[in-house]
Design a protein around this motif. Sequence first.
Motif, mmCIF file in Angstrom:
data_model
loop_
_atom_site.group_PDB
_atom_site.id
_atom_site.type_symbol
_atom_site.label_atom_id
_atom_site.label_comp_id
_atom_site.label_asym_id
_atom_site.label_seq_id
_atom_site.Cartn_x
_atom_site.Cartn_y
_atom_site.Cartn_z
ATOM 1 N N GLU A 105 51.503 93.781 40.394
ATOM 2 C CA GLU A 105 50.126 93.549 39.935
ATOM 3 C C GLU A 105 49.149 94.315 40.812
ATOM 4 N N ALA A 106 49.371 94.334 42.115
ATOM 5 C CA ALA A 106 48.497 95.073 43.025
ATOM 6 C C ALA A 106 48.537 96.567 42.717
ATOM 7 N N GLU A 107 49.703 97.068 42.369
ATOM 8 C CA GLU A 107 49.849 98.494 42.026
ATOM 9 C C GLU A 107 48.964 98.914 40.863
ATOM 10 N N THR A 108 48.686 97.992 39.958
ATOM 11 C CA THR A 108 47.901 98.345 38.776
ATOM 12 C C THR A 108 46.463 98.728 39.119
ATOM 13 N N HIS A 109 46.005 98.422 40.307
ATOM 14 C CA HIS A 109 44.632 98.740 40.717
ATOM 15 C C HIS A 109 44.491 100.140 41.313
ATOM 16 N N PHE A 110 45.614 100.862 41.431
ATOM 17 C CA PHE A 110 45.616 102.164 42.101
ATOM 18 C C PHE A 110 46.352 103.196 41.267
ATOM 19 N N PRO A 111 46.009 104.469 41.452
ATOM 20 C CA PRO A 111 46.819 105.503 40.799
ATOM 21 C C PRO A 111 48.215 105.532 41.419
ATOM 22 N N PRO A 112 49.224 105.933 40.656
ATOM 23 C CA PRO A 112 50.584 105.976 41.205
ATOM 24 C C PRO A 112 50.664 106.909 42.416
ATOM 25 N N THR A 113 51.447 106.494 43.388
ATOM 26 C CA THR A 113 51.693 107.346 44.554
ATOM 27 C C THR A 113 53.055 106.996 45.140
ATOM 28 N N LEU A 114 53.690 107.989 45.697
ATOM 29 C CA LEU A 114 54.961 107.794 46.370
ATOM 30 C C LEU A 114 54.666 107.320 47.791
ATOM 31 N N GLY A 115 55.426 106.377 48.275
ATOM 32 C CA GLY A 115 55.297 105.957 49.666
ATOM 33 C C GLY A 115 54.496 104.693 49.905
ATOM 34 N N ALA A 116 54.130 103.976 48.821
ATOM 35 C CA ALA A 116 53.419 102.704 49.019
ATOM 36 C C ALA A 116 54.394 101.714 49.650
ATOM 37 N N ARG A 117 54.125 101.355 50.885
ATOM 38 C CA ARG A 117 55.034 100.513 51.666
ATOM 39 C C ARG A 117 54.742 99.034 51.471
ATOM 40 N N GLN A 118 53.473 98.682 51.473
ATOM 41 C CA GLN A 118 53.038 97.303 51.287
ATOM 42 C C GLN A 118 51.650 97.322 50.662
ATOM 43 N N PHE A 119 51.278 96.162 50.163
ATOM 44 C CA PHE A 119 49.881 95.868 49.865
ATOM 45 C C PHE A 119 49.505 94.697 50.752
ATOM 46 N N TYR A 120 48.259 94.674 51.162
ATOM 47 C CA TYR A 120 47.721 93.531 51.881
ATOM 48 C C TYR A 120 46.676 92.892 50.993
ATOM 49 N N ASP A 121 46.855 91.626 50.736
ATOM 50 C CA ASP A 121 45.964 90.839 49.884
ATOM 51 C C ASP A 121 45.152 89.943 50.816
#
Length: 185
Positions: A105-121
Amino acid sequence: MAKQFDAISDDHRGFIETQHMFFCGSAAADGRVNISPKGMDSLRIIGPNRIIWRNLTGSGNETAGHLARLNRMTLMWCGFETRPMIMRAYGTAKTLHPRDSGFKEAETHFPPTLGARQFYDMTVEMLQTSCGYAVPFFDYAGERDVLAKWNEDKGQTGIETYWDTRNRTTIDGMPTYIVKDTPNA
């Protein structure tokens, strides 16, 4: 004079969204305090008390290790280009790894990218503004492409290997829970 607010207003949001970088501060009860500069279109304001930001693969993984022990975080923006202001968001945050619910769900707020390690909420408990009269002017010259090229060269498998060999612990030896064999897997 510093002013405190219990939520992010439209004016605050406008200031944050015009900044090209921010700083993240975190610390566990012991060990070193970490302050990291962040950029690359990696932050979104989701509501008046909620910010998410995408943590891309890098040499350290301090924030994840600190939040696993003590879930407090401070974000800071400085008005380098025009408006002389310093803004800090204080609150608590949870780490979302690729295997965790909430990551997609967090990914949907950003353009795709390689290397997303974590999201901080992050839940923002207090926002503070203060003058930035002593903050120097800096002109924005553009984004660096070094990290994107590094990620492309490694590929997803190489990035995951890097997480396993270089991002499992903080510099103080605290686990970051980046790999699957962790308690929240």
